[in-house]
Design an enzyme around this catalytic site. Structure first.
Site, short mmCIF file in Angstrom:
data_model
loop_
_atom_site.label_atom_id
_atom_site.label_comp_id
_atom_site.label_asym_id
_atom_site.label_seq_id
_atom_site.Cartn_x
_atom_site.Cartn_y
_atom_site.Cartn_z
N GLU A 1 7.24 3.60 4.43
CA GLU A 1 8.76 2.60 4.59
C GLU A 1 8.47 1.21 4.66
O GLU A 1 9.59 0.42 4.74
CB GLU A 1 9.16 3.25 6.22
CG GLU A 1 8.37 2.70 7.30
CD GLU A 1 7.27 3.84 7.44
OE1 GLU A 1 6.59 4.10 6.64
OE2 GLU A 1 7.05 4.22 8.71
N SER B 1 -3.72 6.33 7.20
CA SER B 1 -5.04 6.06 8.28
C SER B 1 -5.45 7.44 8.76
O SER B 1 -4.77 8.33 8.90
CB SER B 1 -4.39 5.07 9.44
OG SER B 1 -3.07 5.69 10.03
N CYS C 1 -8.30 0.59 0.87
CA CYS C 1 -9.14 1.34 1.38
C CYS C 1 -10.42 1.11 0.74
O CYS C 1 -11.47 1.94 1.28
CB CYS C 1 -8.77 2.71 1.28
SG CYS C 1 -8.76 3.20 -0.34
P1 NAD Z 1 -0.38 4.81 7.75
O1 NAD Z 1 -0.99 5.94 8.29
O2 NAD Z 1 0.35 4.00 8.98
O3 NAD Z 1 0.88 5.43 7.21
C1 NAD Z 1 0.75 6.35 6.12
C2 NAD Z 1 2.01 7.21 6.08
O4 NAD Z 1 1.95 8.01 7.10
C3 NAD Z 1 3.07 6.43 5.75
O5 NAD Z 1 3.92 7.34 4.65
C4 NAD Z 1 3.72 6.59 7.10
O6 NAD Z 1 5.11 6.74 7.02
C5 NAD Z 1 3.08 7.86 7.57
N1 NAD Z 1 3.14 7.89 8.92
C6 NAD Z 1 2.96 6.69 9.98
N2 NAD Z 1 2.85 7.00 11.18
C7 NAD Z 1 3.17 8.38 11.20
C8 NAD Z 1 2.94 9.17 12.19
N3 NAD Z 1 2.92 8.92 13.61
N4 NAD Z 1 3.29 10.47 11.90
C9 NAD Z 1 3.49 11.07 10.95
N5 NAD Z 1 3.26 10.23 9.73
C10 NAD Z 1 3.27 8.99 10.13
O7 NAD Z 1 -1.07 3.99 6.98
P2 NAD Z 1 -0.76 2.68 6.35
O8 NAD Z 1 -0.66 1.50 7.19
O9 NAD Z 1 0.51 2.53 5.57
O10 NAD Z 1 -1.95 2.54 5.18
C11 NAD Z 1 -3.21 1.92 5.57
C12 NAD Z 1 -4.19 2.92 5.82
O11 NAD Z 1 -4.43 3.84 4.74
C13 NAD Z 1 -5.52 2.17 6.13
O12 NAD Z 1 -6.26 3.03 7.10
C14 NAD Z 1 -6.33 2.64 4.52
O13 NAD Z 1 -7.66 2.57 4.80
C15 NAD Z 1 -5.66 3.89 4.40
N6 NAD Z 1 -5.74 4.22 3.12
C16 NAD Z 1 -6.70 5.20 2.62
C17 NAD Z 1 -6.88 5.35 1.30
C18 NAD Z 1 -7.92 6.40 0.68
O14 NAD Z 1 -7.70 6.93 -0.36
N7 NAD Z 1 -8.82 6.87 1.47
C19 NAD Z 1 -5.95 4.76 0.09
C20 NAD Z 1 -5.33 3.60 0.80
C21 NAD Z 1 -5.05 3.71 2.09
#
Ligand code: NAD
Length: 499
Positions: free
Chosen positions: A177, A227, A282
Site C-alpha cells: 500500500e 517481512s 532484502c
Molecule cells: P511487510 O511485511 O510490511 O509488507 C509486505 C506485504 O504484507 C504488503 O503487501 C503488506 O500490505 C502486507 N502486510 C503488512 N502487514 C500485514 C499484516 N499484519 N497482515 C497481513 N499482511 C500484511 O514488508 P515491507 O515493509 O513492505 O517490505 C520489507 C520487507 O520485505 C523486509 O523485511 C525485506 O527483507 C523483505 N523482503 C524480502 C525479500 C525476499 O525475497 N526475501 C524481497 C524483498 C523484500
C-alpha cells in the site's frame, strides 16, 4: 497534484468502495502525495471471481499465444520505462537509475516466461510397459495470488505474475500500500499487451485483503514477499487451507572479507550493496565480517573515507547515490536501531542520524551509518534494520566467519571476498544460507535460475522464478495409457508391475 489509486479488476479501474484509505508519500519531500483505497473482503472476492471467470479461456490457450502477450508486455514496459521509473522513484524514494534496474530485473523474468512453450512441454515415455505409454504434463494450478513488499514494486510483482500468467494461471496482485502506482500501471500494460480481462487483477489493501486471499477457497496458490513475521503468518494460514504457498521474508546478509581479498574492490562493492536504495533491499549487504583485526582496520579506514564521498539526494537527482527511506516511521525505526547499537556497546564510526538535505528538510533521509566491533549477542545485529546502516564484526578465523551467517536467524544472501578459490568453494559448500556470492556482493540469481533464501528468509519449498517458479504455478498430471489391441486381458488382482 494528489493521486488517488483504486483497484484494477476484470480489465478496468474499479473505484474502492470500502471507505478505507492509506496515504502515499513522496519520501524525498516528506509530503503526502496521494492515497490508495484499501479493499474490503467483498472487493477482493470480486477480483477472484473475475480471475476465475478468465481462467478457462486463458489456461486453454496454447502456450505460444500466451507467450506472445508477454512479448508485447515486455515491449510496452520498455517503451514506458521512463514513466514507470519516475512513478517508482517518487513513491519509493530510490533513485531513478535504481528504479530502472528494478524494472529491468522484472523484465528479465518476463523474458524467461516468454519461453514458456518450451518450459511446460512435459515428459513422455513410450513403452513403459507392454503397449503402455506414460506422459506427464504441467497444468496451471488455477487462480493464484501475490502479496508484495514496498521495496521492489516492479520486479517482485513481475517475478510472480510473469511466471503465473505464462503458465496459464490467472492472477490477483495485492501490492504494498506504500507504492501501488507501478503495479497498477503494469496491469494496464498487460491488458494493452493483449491479456483478456481478469487475467491480471490488482487489488490494493492491507491485512483485510491479505486475510481474504488466505481464506478464499478459489485461490490455489499464494506467493508472498515481505517481512518474516508476516511471511510466516501467510505461510501458516495458506498451508492450513491446503493452498500451495511460498513466503519470502527478511534478511541480514553478511559479507565475509578474508585477509587476501582485493580490499579496494571489496570496499567499492560493499558500499553499493550496503547503501544502495538506502539499504532497503532484502539482498542489501548490511553486515561485514572482517577476518583478522588487520583486515577490520583496513576495511573501516577505507569505508569511512568512502562514506564521506556518498551523495544522498532526492530520488530524481541523477547525481544522488541513494535517496530517502520509504516513510517517516521507517526512518524513526532505523534511528532507534542506531541508538540501540550505541547502547549495546558497538562503536559508531559514522553516524547518519542527523543528516538533513538542504531544501528538503522534511524528507525521510538517513545518512550513511557505520558501526564497528558489533557482537553477535547484540539485538541490533540479530534483527534486520533495512536502512543505510553497515555493521562490522571482527572474527579471527575462517570457521568463526562461516559460523556467523550460518547461525543467524535469516539466511537470504551472503558474500565472500577472497582471492582463494579453495576458501570460496568451501565457504559456498558449507554456509547455511540460500544465495551465495563469491566476490559478488548482491548475488540475486538471474531470472532463469531461482531466487530464495533459507531459514526465516523463506517459508515453503519453491523459490521464485526459474524452473522452481514454473513448478510453483503448475501441477503435474501423469497419464498412463494403453489402447485396445484386440486381445482381452484377465483381471489383475495384484499391483500392476510393468515388465
Ligand atoms: P511487510 O511485511 O510490511 O509488507 C509486505 C506485504 O504484507 C504488503 O503487501 C503488506 O500490505 C502486507 N502486510 C503488512 N502487514 C500485514 C499484516 N499484519 N497482515 C497481513 N499482511 C500484511 O514488508 P515491507 O515493509 O513492505 O517490505 C520489507 C520487507 O520485505 C523486509 O523485511 C525485506 O527483507 C523483505 N523482503 C524480502 C525479500 C525476499 O525475497 N526475501 C524481497 C524483498 C523484500
Amino acid at each position: 497534484m494528489s493521486k488517488s489509486y483504486h483497484h484494477f479488476i476484470n480489465g478496468q479501474v474499479v473505484q474502492g468502495k470500502s471507505g478505507r484509505h492509506s496515504d502515499i508519500f513522496n519520501p524525498s519531500l516528506g509530503e503526502v502525495s496521494g492515497n490508495v483505497a484499501l479493499a474490503s473482503t467483498e472487493e477482493l472476492n470480486s477480483a477472484v471471481a473475475a480471475a476465475k471467470a478468465a481462467l478457462p479461456e486463458w489456461s486453454g490457450m496454447n502456450p505460444q499465444r500466451r507467450a506472445r502477450v508477454l512479448f508485447n508486455f515486455k515491449s510496452l514496459v520498455e517503451a514506458n520505462a521512463d514513466e514507470l521509473a519516475l512513478i517508482l522513484s517518487e513513491e519509493h524514494g530510490k533513485v531513478l537509475a535504481d528504479s530502472h534496474g528494478d524494472i529491468q530485473r522484472g523484465l528479465d523474468v518476463i523474458e524467461f516466461a516468454c519461453g514458456i512453450p518450451h518450459l511446460v512441454k512435459g515428459e513422455y515415455t513410450q513403452g513403459a510397459g507392454p503397449g503402455i505409454d506414460v506422459y506427464s504434463m504441467r497444468q496451471p494450478i488455477g487462480v493464484a495470488a501475490g502479496i508484495t513488499p514496498f521495496n521492489f514494486p516492479a520486479m517482485i510483482p513481475m517475478w510472480m505474475f510473469g511466471v503465473a500468467i505464462a503458465t496459464g494461471c490467472t492472477f490477483i496482485l495485492k501490492p504494498s500500500e506504500k507504492d501501488p502506482g507501478v503495479p497498477l500501471r503494469l496491469a494496464e500494460l498487460m491488458m494493452e499487451a493483449g491479456a483478456p480481462a481478469g487475467v491480471l487483477n490488482v487489488v490494493n489493501g492491507d491485512k483485510e485483503a491479505v486475510d481474504a486471499i488466505i481464506n478464499h477457497e478459489d485461490i490455489r496458490a499464494v506467493s508472498f514477499v515481505g517481512s518474516s513475521d508476516i511471511a510466516h503468518y501467510v505461510y501458516q494460514g495458506c498451508a492450513a487451507q491446503g493452498k500451495r504457498v511460498q513466503a519470502m521474508g527478511g534478511a541480514k546478509n553478511h559479507g565475509i572479507i578474508l585477509p587476501d581479498a582485493d580490499m579496494a574492490q571489496a570496499v567499492q562493492d560493499i558500499t553499493g550493496a550496503a547503501y544502495g536504495s538506502a539499504g532497503e533491499r532484502c539482498m542489501a549487504l548490511s553486515t561485514v565480517v572482517a577476518v583478522g583485526d588487520r583486515t577490520g582496520d583496513r576495511f573501516i579506514e577505507a569505508m569511512s573515507a568512502e562514506l564521506g564521498k556518498l551523495n544522498v539526494g532526492i530520488s530524481t537527482d541523477p547525481s544522488a547515490d541513494y535517496g530517502p527511506v520509504v516513510t517517516a516511521a521507517h526512518k524513526q525505526r532505523i534511528k532507534d536501531y542506531i541508538q540501540m547499537g550505541v547502547d549495546e556497546g558497538a562503536e559508531l564510526v559514522v553516524d547518519g542520524r542527523d543528516f538533513a538535505l538542504q531544501g528538503y528538510e522534511n524528507g525521510f533521509y538517513v545518512g550513511p551509518t557505520l558501526f564497528d566491533r558489533v557482537k553477535p549477542t547484540m539485538r541490533s545485529y540479530q534483527d534486520e534494520i533495512f536502512g543505510p546502516v553497515l555493521q562490522v564484526l571482527r572474527e579471527d578465523t575462517f570457521e568463526g566467519a562461516l559460523e556467523l551467517p550460518s547461525k543467524h536467524q535469516y539466511g537470504n544472501g551472503v558474500a565472500i571476498f577472497t582471492r582463494s578459490g579453495g576458501a570460496a568453494r568451501e565457504f559456498a559448500q558449507r554456509v547455511n544460507v540460500g544465495m551465495v556470492g563469491i566476490n559478488v556482493p548482491i548475488p540475486v540469481p538471474v531470472a532463469y535460475h531461482s531466487f530464495g533464501g533459507w531459514k526465516r528468509s523463506a517459508f515453503g519449498d519453491a523459490n521464485q522464478h526459474g524452473m522452481e517458479g514454473v513448478r510453483f504455478y503448475t501441477q503435474t498430471k501423469t497419464v498412463t495409457q494403453r489402447w485396445p489391441d484386440g486381445e482381452t486381458q484377465g483381471a489383475g488382482f495384484n499391483i500392476p508391475v510393468m515388465e
